[in-house]
Design a protein around this motif. Structure first.
Motif, PDB file in Angstrom:
ATOM      1  N   MET A 117       3.028  -2.207   1.759  1.00 27.21           N
ATOM      2  CA  MET A 117       1.821  -2.787   1.508  1.00 27.21           C
ATOM      3  C   MET A 117       0.610  -2.246   2.323  1.00 27.21           C
ATOM      4  N   SER A 118       0.794  -0.893   3.106  1.00 25.75           N
ATOM      5  CA  SER A 118      -0.387  -0.605   4.048  1.00 25.75           C
ATOM      6  C   SER A 118      -1.461   0.118   3.273  1.00 25.75           C
ATOM      7  N   LEU A 119      -1.268   0.475   2.145  1.00 22.62           N
ATOM      8  CA  LEU A 119      -2.513   1.139   1.487  1.00 22.62           C
ATOM      9  C   LEU A 119      -2.616   0.137  -0.007  1.00 22.62           C
ATOM     10  N   MET A 120      -1.940  -0.827  -0.063  1.00 23.36           N
ATOM     11  CA  MET A 120      -2.029  -1.754  -1.340  1.00 23.36           C
ATOM     12  C   MET A 120      -2.948  -2.803  -1.074  1.00 23.36           C
ATOM     13  N   GLY A 121      -2.892  -3.520   0.195  1.00 26.37           N
ATOM     14  CA  GLY A 121      -3.763  -4.589   0.611  1.00 26.37           C
ATOM     15  C   GLY A 121      -3.081  -5.966   0.516  1.00 26.37           C
ATOM     16  N   LEU A 122      -3.244  -6.668   1.626  1.00 27.27           N
ATOM     17  CA  LEU A 122      -2.471  -8.017   1.743  1.00 27.27           C
ATOM     18  C   LEU A 122      -2.872  -9.000   0.936  1.00 27.27           C
ATOM     19  N   ASP A 123      -4.353  -8.942   0.514  1.00 31.98           N
ATOM     20  CA  ASP A 123      -4.557 -10.227  -0.329  1.00 31.98           C
ATOM     21  C   ASP A 123      -3.965 -10.232  -1.683  1.00 31.98           C
ATOM     22  N   LEU A 124      -3.247  -9.141  -2.076  1.00 34.86           N
ATOM     23  CA  LEU A 124      -2.235  -9.189  -3.369  1.00 34.86           C
ATOM     24  C   LEU A 124      -1.227 -10.169  -3.138  1.00 34.86           C
ATOM     25  N   LEU A 125      -0.881 -10.609  -1.789  1.00 32.56           N
ATOM     26  CA  LEU A 125       0.352 -11.285  -1.786  1.00 32.56           C
ATOM     27  C   LEU A 125       0.129 -12.844  -2.428  1.00 32.56           C
ATOM     28  N   ARG A 126      -1.205 -13.016  -2.731  1.00 31.10           N
ATOM     29  CA  ARG A 126      -1.647 -14.512  -3.209  1.00 31.10           C
ATOM     30  C   ARG A 126      -1.167 -14.404  -4.456  1.00 31.10           C
ATOM     31  N   HIS A 127      -0.918 -13.220  -5.270  1.00 25.71           N
ATOM     32  CA  HIS A 127      -0.936 -13.207  -6.480  1.00 25.71           C
ATOM     33  C   HIS A 127       0.610 -13.095  -7.347  1.00 25.71           C
ATOM     34  N   GLY A 128       0.754 -13.477  -8.478  1.00 26.88           N
ATOM     35  CA  GLY A 128       2.289 -13.727  -9.037  1.00 26.88           C
ATOM     36  C   GLY A 128       2.859 -15.161  -8.803  1.00 26.88           C
TER      37      GLY A 128
END
Length: 413
Positions: A117-128
């Motif tokens: 996730m280094s160039l995707m963004g950790l804030d995406l971990l909130r979704h799904g």
């Protein structure tokens, strides 16, 4: 394993052919193994991240056909290379956030599995809404440079991240100084470590999370049955080195040994930033050969006939998947006694460890002059792959974790 089809979403920075090996190849293998078993898999990855990360002259190459049950979402933004740069500096998805959220909200995924996730963004971990997993393919959660390779010269045992980033000419990631990362990781149901060493190293280097860290090692596909090929693909006995040509991979150590050791050839497979430097070091060593990047079939043939695969890493790997690929061809491994390499050798009884250059020479001589020992260690490595590192044992652990976490979500405390 589950008896009914599930829906999976894999979110990762890199995915073949837009990749540099390792983590991306594993995501590809996992997605296709799941798809072959009737599960539906969406993969989200970022082409912009590949473009900004690749060395000059490197292109996306190779054939990576996906199973029909796989849908690949390849992200490009109008911001181009600025998109991953924004993510690097903020830790957030930035301009690609909407595209990823659209995929994650388009259907009810049973499992959302995050990878690099280094160039995707950790804030995406909130979704799904399904079970949320994160595999720690590298040490990025505790190292801004991913690999715990301090000042470009030695394994990192205590953190001086700001100075190390400046030495590597990388802009500091100031978002790491607060509690943002742990807050985002708190949205996960579990982290997955691919080796016990990596799990323990993450903890030792400061990863302090309340969610469980599960150990599920990598797998490799079992080789197809091949026609007997008694003719070796090389004219002399040889040992093999396979991987990215970076300093921490330790290939320069092999070259130093082969200045004095000529009983067999050294074949080096791979590409990387250290390539030109290594070729200069080997310019007067006629028994050292650089083969570049090779296709799967050619590489498997080289594995089958090698005296051994040598893994000389001088930095902390998270695993050593190339070791499994050698074992799958009944080829023993000689590994440096560092990081997770001893763990794999000890669990397989499929090779030898060395501490120094004299030990490396001794190990090569033992396998070169004793074909019976080579066959025994190679067979033990192969049986260990069947037992621990093939698709079936991996997926048994994987689905057991998913079912356990699903039950926990259905019956909260």
């Amino acid at each position: 394993m589950t008896s009914h089809p599930l829906t999976f979403c894999m979110v990762t920075t890199f995915y073949p052919p837009y990749h540099f090996g390792g983590d991306a190849v594993f995501v590809y293998r996992l997605a296709n193994e799941l798809a072959r078993r009737g599960h539906s898999v969406d993969v989200v990855h970022c082409i912009d991240a590949f473009e900004i990360s690749k060395p000059r002259g490197v292109a996306a190459v190779g054939k990576f056909p996906n199973h029909p049950n796989i849908t690949v979402h390849s992200l490009r933004s109008r911001a181009g290379r600025f998109s991953p740069l924004i993510t690097h500096q903020t830790g957030r998805a930035g301009v690609k956030a909407g595209a990823v959220r659209a995929v994650l909200s388009a259907r009810e995924f049973d499992v959302v599995h995050f990878h690099n996730m280094s160039l995707m963004g950790l804030d995406l971990l909130r979704h799904g809404r399904g079970v949320r997993l994160y595999t720690m393919h590298e040490h990025w959660l505790v190292c801004p440079l991913h690999v715990l390779w301090k000042f470009g010269r030695e394994p990192c045992s205590h953190k001086t991240c700001l100075a190390c980033q400046l030495h590597a000419k990388r802009p500091p990631q100031l978002w790491r100084l607060g509690g943002y990362q742990n807050a985002m990781l708190g949205h996960l149901d579990a982290l997955i470590a691919v080796s016990r060493f990596s799990r323990d190293k993450h903890r030792a280097m400061g990863l302090d999370v309340e969610i469980p860290i599960e150990h599920i090692p990598y797998f490799v596909p079992l080789p197809n049955a091949v026609d007997p090929d008694p003719a070796a693909p090389w004219h002399r006995p040889y040992v093999l080195s396979v991987g990215r040509l970076e300093k921490m991979k330790g290939v320069h150590v092999l070259l130093d040994v082969f200045r004095r050791y000529s009983a067999c050839d050294l074949l080096i497979v791979g590409e990387g930033k250290y390539d030109a430097h290594l070729r200069r070091l080997a310019s007067r060593l006629p028994h050292v050969h650089f083969l570049g990047r090779l296709g799967y079939e050619k590489l498997q043939a080289l594995f089958r006939h090698a005296v051994a695969l040598v893994v000389p890493s001088i930095g902390f790997e998270t695993f050593g998947i190339v070791m499994l690929e050698a074992f799958a061809q009944r080829t023993p491994v000689i590994g440096h006694n560092l990081g997770p390499l001893p763990e794999i050798i000890e669990e397989s009884n499929g090779g030898l460890l060395y501490h120094d250059q004299a030990g490396l020479v001794e190990a090569m001589d033992r396998l070169r002059t004793n074909p019976g020992l080579r066959r025994t260690l190679g067979e033990q490595g192969y049986q260990a792959v069947l037992r621990r590192w093939a698709p079936e044992p991996h997926l048994r652990q994987y689905f057991a974790l998913i079912e356990r976490l699903s039950a926990g979500k259905a019956n909260p405390r």
